[in-house]
Design an enzyme around this catalytic site. Structure first.
Site, mmCIF file in Angstrom:
data_model
loop_
_atom_site.group_PDB
_atom_site.id
_atom_site.type_symbol
_atom_site.label_atom_id
_atom_site.label_comp_id
_atom_site.label_asym_id
_atom_site.label_seq_id
_atom_site.Cartn_x
_atom_site.Cartn_y
_atom_site.Cartn_z
ATOM 1 N N TRP A 127 0.864 -1.185 0.000
ATOM 2 C CA TRP A 127 0.000 0.000 0.000
ATOM 3 C C TRP A 127 0.899 1.233 0.000
ATOM 4 C CZ3 TRP A 127 -2.041 2.656 4.850
ATOM 5 C CH2 TRP A 127 -3.028 3.597 4.529
ATOM 6 N N ASP A 208 -0.928 -5.574 9.083
ATOM 7 C CA ASP A 208 -1.952 -4.611 8.679
ATOM 8 C C ASP A 208 -3.116 -5.425 8.137
ATOM 9 O OD1 ASP A 208 -3.516 -2.569 7.711
ATOM 10 O OD2 ASP A 208 -1.945 -1.631 6.501
ATOM 11 N N ALA A 210 -6.786 -4.883 6.939
ATOM 12 C CA ALA A 210 -7.771 -3.862 6.580
ATOM 13 C C ALA A 210 -8.996 -4.436 5.893
ATOM 14 C CB ALA A 210 -7.123 -2.816 5.671
ATOM 15 N N LYS A 243 -13.578 -0.847 5.609
ATOM 16 C CA LYS A 243 -14.122 -1.670 4.531
ATOM 17 C C LYS A 243 -15.216 -2.609 5.033
ATOM 18 C CE LYS A 243 -10.447 -0.004 2.355
ATOM 19 N NZ LYS A 243 -9.529 0.991 2.945
#
Length: 394
Positions: A127, A208, A210, A243
């Site tokens: 990212w 991470d 997400a 999300k």
């Protein structure tokens, strides 16, 4: 004094969003910005979130501060969602943050406090904001091989060889599921090898996560994170609610510091509290409270999980549809990887010139590295994209 400032590089995704808005073509397709869209091109408010918001409006009696780490109920609910029973609650320090990005930033701050010379090993690619934040904080970033441009899968041998160079005092940043930007993910047996290697080197993992629930389901998407957290002495986990709860603008995230030694929890928690105080005092609460309500109310949670499953299956269906359409048009299965990837994104492997041709000739917008947002498609636009890919020689 401000005349001494220098211009900063523009954010490529934000530039792409602006270019898309200014494009007058009615047939244009936005596959750049990383938000989920339904078949009508909208990012809806989830049913359970809307119901919780109504309840909150009717029952909330104050807008006073919560605590430096946010409401404890939010931490409890999110830790249970991400970690299940893999780690005892007493071993986890946690702090609410402004979105997953805030959790990432606080995690980097924490590791820099622990070791000013820390090196953070980052997948190539990752990212883009990971890299931007690390550069801004002047933390040394070491890339490790991850995406195989030929197979469009994971270069696992390259990855293992590169992260073997990390040592005690270093951090290895990993994507818990639904790798952004490639969509290519490790298998659970590969995760076990990564865990064994990290145990050998002494490097600290940072995960991470997400997109829990967007890949193979809530439990399967959390399996790797739970394995890491339960197997190694310590780890950091940055979790986002943007999300899977659809609350992008509410900026809701959580940073967890996990230690097998429960006596470390107090110091970790005090550090997280301190970092929150230095950056924004108290974290935002509205989104966190909605998440807590959804996760702790049986009916709301069931409805949320059902709708999340609808979202996940919709993206899987779009992946299969696109792969099949490309096979029909091209006569080969070389785009079969699209159906195998998971999450919102896949990386086509197109050149920047081919991506620009897609935009100029067909009004199809994606990031220059050919990352496309699968959730930006629908049944009508899949054939259009497939034909454009073939026409542009990708």
């Amino acid at each position: 004094m401000f005349e001494a400032l220098t211009a900063q590089p523009p954010d490529k995704i934000l530039m792409l969003m602006q270019a898309f808005r200014e494009d007058p073509r009615e047939t244009k397709i936005d596959l750049g910005v990383g938000v989920y869209k339904d078949a009508n091109g909208l990012t809806p408010i989830m049913r359970a979130v809307k119901a919780a918001e109504k309840q909150l409006w009717e029952t909330e009696t104050t807008k006073s501060y919560t605590g430096l780490a946010g409401d404890p109920g939010f931490s409890d609910a999110m830790i249970a969602l991400v970690l299940g029973d893999a780690v005892a609650r007493a071993n986890v320090a946690a702090a609410a943050t402004p979105g997953g990005t805030g959790a990432v930033r606080q995690a980097f701050d924490m590791v820099k406090m622990a070791n000013p010379d820390v090196r953070v090993f980052v997948s190539d690619p990752t990212w883009p904001n990971h890299l931007s934040i690390l550069k801004h904080m002047q933390i040394q970033m070491v890339p490790y091989r991850y995406f195989d441009g030929e197979t469009r899968g994971v270069d696992f041998d390259g990855m293992m060889a590169d992260i073997a160079k990390a040592g005690k005092g270093d951090v290895v940043l990993l994507h818990g599921c639904c790798h952004n930007p490639t969509g290519a993910n490790l298998t659970l047996p590969q995760w076990r090898e990564v865990v064994a290697l990290l145990a050998k080197t002494g490097a600290t993992p940072m995960i991470d996560i997400a997109y829990q629930g967007f890949g193979d389901g809530l439990e399967d998407d959390a399996a790797a994170t739970r394995l890491v957290a339960s197997s190694l002495p310590e780890c950091l986990i940055a979790a986002s609610c943007s999300k899977n709860f659809g609350i992008y603008r509410e900026r809701t995230g959580l940073l967890m510091a996990v230690a097998q030694d429960s006596s470390a929890r107090k110091l970790n928690q005090d550090t997280l509290n301190y970092l929150n105080r230095q950056n924004y005092s108290f974290p935002p609460d509205h989104g966190a409270r909605l998440v807590t309500m959804v996760l702790t109310d049986q009916a709301l949670r069931a409805d949320w999980a059902a709708e999340l499953e609808e979202v996940r299956n919709s993206m899987l269906g779009l992946r299969t549809h696109l792969a099949q359409e490309l096979q029909r048009l091209g006569g080969s299965d070389r785009f079969g990887f699209i159906a195998q990837h998971r999450g919102m994104f896949s990386r086509l492997g197109a050149t920047p010139d081919q991506v620009e041709k897609l935009r100029a000739d067909h009004g199809i917008y994606m990031v220059g590295d050919s990352r496309l947002n699968i959730a930006g498609l629908n049944a009508k636009t899949v054939p259009i994209l497939a034909q454009a890919i073939v026409d542009c020689g990708i």
